[in-house]
Structures are given as structure tokens and as C-alpha cells.
Design a protein around this motif. Structure first.
Motif: not given
Length: 574
Positions: A356-364
Motif C-alpha cells: 500500500r502507498t500511504l500518502e501524506l499531506p504537503e509538507p512544510s
């Protein structure tokens, strides 16, 4: 800063069977390493110590190395007498060997006679420990050694690997041919060096574990003689908590069995231990790819929860990958990374492997560009110091490669680093011959800040070369710093010439410079530091020396108690 959780659910649909791209002839292989096959069969990882003549024992899940049972076989300056011992071990799914050595029989015996070794394939007759490649569904490798304290006893250690196991069974048998009994402990010894390793026990002390979260390897050991107690410091002595001492006679040998397993992290070892205790399974391979808009997220902290209980954490590797074998169930997965709020996912494990790919929000994040006075990219050290209430970041341990504590080292002056929102003082430098640059930046949540700095050369050193003749990293055995990270340190500080001077082995920085694409930035040559007793006088650096790749000590000389003889030996070598 880590704030509220983002919740997502991963359905159990479209299961992907993860396969290993490993060329295999048999379910289990035993291979003697040679110049022709080393790159194909040797494991990967910062702590790999395998050399030509050692034996690789592998199946479809793990790869391990049994050091050749010969005199003088040492892993490094401080991990010694490793003939016949387990010196490397890691998984195929997330290869990262961090084992210094596992000594069944507690390091009390030396295994130096290969003619006393034997191999058994699928329960057949014993074969001599020779040849180059054997295969079977089950392979047993035995070595026999003599007591270091010369008490007359001998020990036979047997390793067994079967197809489908991510562990190795081991057995120790101690014989005493004399009439008088000898009292000896049931004891094994483990070396997992460095302050990154955390140790403890599971399953009511039945399983001992040692985990390195950052470099992604956890080892689990179970001794069937009973719950385990750990004694000692760097040499971790593992023995039963009750009645470890036994009398060994000619009529009554001492024997014990156990297992050693490996996984990318503690959750995998915990599930392995649970599976053994409850006789449940099979465990399935679960691959989690952590990513965001920048690509794979390395060293994200992934914590797995089952039925409200934390199984522990594991960090994604440089490719953003976590690979563990878990029992079928629904797991809550929390992911922590620099520059984003904690994220939460649900992962269902059924009766087959999943990816599975766990996509994180756009980071600072901060994008950095460092050049010299003429605008040409240069290596640099860039520090981020939190101010006005912002906490300084901790990107990684001091044994890492590039992102270390609150600094990032770059070979070519450009990088993008995830960082928590806040205000930072930034210091960019390239050694004492160049100006440093200091500035303040604001990093907003989910946004990219920029750092651009020119570092003009302000000290004229025409006719001189900046050099460092004395540096060490993990191959030396007295620290666990990544050798590529050490070379990157030298580049960032504008060292123009640095011989490789690891303790008691001839080694080279050429492969590290090639990996960094920086062969034109620093001159080097192979060399060593020959370190013996008495100290500090018996402590000499020499270069250049001819390196013999994957030979004992890189083909280097041995120490001598006489400093004059040691210096003469080193001076005349090669």
C-alpha cells in the motif's frame, strides 16, 4: 510540531503480491563467498562484515552470513574471534544488516578448524563444509571449537534454515571428555553496537530483542532453556534467568537450543514472537510506501497498533518503504514525519501479502542552494536553529549520512528538507577558508521556504592542501558512523585530501566518493590505522597501502605488542 491526526482508511481491495527478484535454484542456499559471486550473494547494510571464504545461508525471506571457521577471523577491531559465528543477518524485504555478531555458546569458544565443520541437506548424511554452493529445502551447518580458557571442553554450534522461515534455529552442544565435571553457563552473546540500539524482552521475558529504529533492523532471540536475562554491556550475555549454571561431564553433555529472527522493526519481531507462542499464522508480508508530493518519505516514524495496543515503531527506509510480516487483523497505523501533522490510516491484513502507498499531506519544507563566490555549487553544512519559540529540528542521529541532528550536509550545494513550521536561524558553511552565511527564515505550514547563500573564499591558501589524516567510521569497530556520512562531513568542511584510516583494516573512500558523485572534490587513498597495545604509543596511521577488497582486514598487517616491531611491520607493508 505534530498536531491533530488525519484519518484515512485503506480497504483490502486489489491485493498485490510482493515478489522477490532473487535468482534461486533451491528453497535454501548455502554459498561460499568468492570474488566471482560476492556482489550477488552478500547482504546489504551498514554493518556488513562478510569477506571471501565466509558462508551465506539464505532462503526466500532472510540472508545471513556465517564467518569462515578459521584462525584470525575478526569482524573488526573490537568484534573478534567470529569464526563460525553469525556476523550478518537481514531480510530480503528491507535489507539493512546491523548485526555485529551473534555468538552461540557465549563467545567462550574459538572455531578455527574448517575441517571440523559439516553440512546436512534435508536430513541426509553429513557433508564436509567445502564446495561453493549447496541447496536444499533445509540446510544444517555445524562448526566445532575449543574453549578459550583451555578447560578441555569443546562446543558444537549448529545453524538450521528452512524455506519460509525469517529466523534461524541454533543448537549448542558442549562436551567434556575429562573425568572431572566442569561447571558452565547456558549462555549466548550478542553484539549490536552503537547507542541507537534499544533492548528489552517480550512474551514474559521469553524473547530478547535489540532494535535500531533509524537504520531499520530488529533482532529477536529466544533461548528454549527459559526466560532470558541480559548481563554485561556492549557484550550482551544472554542466559536463562533461573539455573543457568550446569555441570558438564563426559557422560552428560550440555545442550540448548534457540532461535534468532530479524525484521525491519520491533512490530515485526513482536508479531513473530506472538505467532510462535500462540501457534497462529501465517504472518503476511505487508509493504507500506510512505510518500508525499516530494516523493518517498525517508525515516518517517510508523507506529502500528493492534486492538488498542502499540506494537512499536519502525522508520521507513531511504526509499520510504516499510516491510513487515504481520498476523491477519486490522491495524491502526500512525505516521509521523517532519513538516506535517501526524496522519492515521487503517490497514487490513488478510490471507495474502499486500502493498500500500500511504500518502501524506504537503509538507512544510526548505529548498537550499549554496554556491561559492562565483556562483558554482559547493559542498556545505547547513544548520537550522529554532528561535522565537521554535524547537530546533532533530533530523537524525550523528551516525546518519546527511541529515544529522539539526544540520544537513550536502555534496553539491542543493537539497530540499522537510522541516516543521516555525522560525529558524540558518547557518551555511564550507570550512574555515570560506565565509559562512547566516540568515533567518520563516517556514509556513504546507509551504516551501528558500535559502540561497554565496560563500566566497576569503583565505588564500595557494600552495597548501587542507587535509585530515585521521578519521574513523563504522568499519573501525569503535563507532557506528556511516562511512559515506563521514566522507560527506569531510567534503562539507572543504577537506581536499583525506586518506581512509579505519582501525586495523585497509579501506578506501573511493566507493563513497563515487556514490556521492564527488570524486573530483577530494583526493584520497587507501590506508589504515594500526591500533594495538600499549596505548597510546602503539597507534599509527599509514598511507597509501594496497587494499585487498573483501579479505580479512583488507589485507592489512596485524598488531604487535612491541611498538617498534609494529611500526616496522606497517612501514614495510606492501
Amino acid at each position: 510540531m505534530h498536531c491533530h491526526l488525519l484519518r484515512r482508511t485503506i480497504p483490502l481491495l486489489g491485493l498485490l503480491l510482493v515478489c522477490h527478484c532473487v535468482s534461486r535454484s533451491w528453497a535454501v542456499d548455502l554459498v561460499r563467498l568468492t570474488p566471482a559471486n560476492y556482489d550477488r550473494f552478500a547482504p546489504e547494510g551498514k554493518e556488513v562484515d562478510a569477506i571471501y571464504g565466509d558462508w551465506v545461508l539464505r532462503n526466500d525471506r532472510i540472508v545471513a552470513v556465517i564467518a569462515a571457521p578459521v584462525a584470525g577471523r575478526n569482524a573488526n577491531m573490537t568484534v573478534r574471534g567470529v569464526g563460525g559465528m553469525l556476523i550478518d543477518m537481514t531480510t530480503w524485504d528491507a535489507p539493512s544488516d546491523q548485526l555485529s555478531c551473534f555468538y552461540p555458546a557465549g563467545g567462550r569458544y574459538l572455531f578455527t578448524d574448517a575441517s571440523q565443520g559439516a553440512v546436512v541437506r534435508d536430513g541426509g548424511s553429513p557433508l564436509a563444509l567445502d564446495g561453493d554452493h549447496l541447496g536444499a529445502s533445509e540446510i544444517r551447518v555445524s562448526v566445532t571449537g575449543n574453549a578459550i580458557n583451555q578447560d578441555g571442553t569443546t562446543a558444537t554450534v549448529t545453524y538450521t534454515l528452512r524455506n519460509g522461515q525469517d529466523w534461524i534455529d541454533y543448537e549448542v552442544t558442549i562436551h567434556n571428555p575429562a573425568e572431572s565435571p566442569v561447571e558452565l553457563p547456558i549462555e549466548d552473546m550478542l553484539r549490536c553496537d552503537g547507542n541507537l540500539f534499544r533492548t528489552g524482552t517480550l512474551e514474559d521475558n521469553q524473547v530478547f530483542f535489540a532494535e535500531d529504529r533509524y537504520f531499520g533492523q530488529c533482532y529477536g532471540i529466544q533461548n528454549f532453556a527459559g526466560p532470558i536475562a541480559k548481563l554485561g554491556g556492549r557484550n550482551m550475555q544472554l542466559r536463562p534467568r533461573e539455573n543457568p549454571l550446569r555441570k558438564v561431564t563426559a557422560a552428560q553433555p550440555l545442550q540448548w537450543q534457540g532461535v534468532i529472527a530479524c525484521s525491519q522493526g520491533l512490530p515485526g519481531i513482536r508479531q513473530w514472537a506472538t505467532s510462535r507462542r500462540t501457534q497462529t499464522g501465517p504472518r503476511q508480508l505487508v509493504v507500506l510506501n510512505i510518500s508525499d508530493i516530494l516523493g518517498p518519505v525517508d525515516h518517517a516514524v510508523v507506529e502500528l497498533w493492534q486492538d488498542g495496543r502499540s506494537l512499536g515503531t519502525v522508520q521507513s527506509n531511504d526509499a520510504g518503504r516499510v516491510a513487515l510480516r504481520l498476523l491477519p487483523d486490522r491495524y491502526r497505523v500512525q505516521v509521523r514525519s517532519h513538516g506535517v501533522a501526524d496522519a492515521e490510516f487503517s490497514v487490513d491484513v488478510g490471507d495474502r501479502s499486500i502493498e500500500r502507498t500511504l500518502e501524506l499531506p504537503e509538507p512544510s519544507r526548505v529548498a537550499v542552494e549554496i554556491t561559492d563566490g562565483d556562483g558554482r555549487p559547493i559542498p556545505a553544512k547547513v544548520q537550522f536553529i529554532g528561535i522565537d519559540g521554535t524547537t530546533s529540528p532533530d533530523f537524525g542521529p550523528d551516525s546518519a549520512i546527511s541529515a544529522i541532528k539539526n544540520a544537513v550536509y550536502t555534496a553539491h550545494g542543493q537539497f530540499t528538507q522537510r522541516i516543521d513550521p516555525g522560525t529558524y536561524r540558518v547557518i551555511a558553511s564550507h570550512g574555515p577558508e570560506y565565509d559562512a552565511a547566516t540568515m533567518t527564515i520563516e517556514v509556513a505550514a504546507g509551504q516551501q521556504a528558500s535559502v540561497r547563500a554565496r560563500l566566497p573564499r576569503v583565505v588564500d591558501t595557494s600552495g597548501w592542501v587542507s587535509a585530515d589524516f585521521h578519521s574513523h567510521s563504522s568499519p573501525s569497530g569503535d563507532n557506528v558512523s556511516h562511512q559515506t556520512g563521514r566522507v560527506l562531513n569531510l567534503l562539507a568542511e572543504h577537506i581536499e585530501f583525506a586518506p581512509c584510516t579505519e582501525h586495523n583494516r585497509i579501506d578506501t573512500y573511493v566507493d563513497n566518493l563515487q556514490e556521492l558523485g564527488a570524486t573530483q572534490l577530494m583526493a584520497t587513498c587507501s590506508g589504515m590505522e594500526l591500533t594495538g597495545n600499549p596505548l597510546p604509543i602503539n597507534h599509527q596511521n599509514a598511507f597509501p597501502l594496497k587494499m585487498h577488497l573483501h579479505h580479512q582486514d583488507g589485507g592489512g598487517p596485524q598488531t604487535d605488542a612491541d611498538p617498534v616491531k609494529q611500526i616496522e611491520r606497517l612501514a614495510l607493508w606492501d
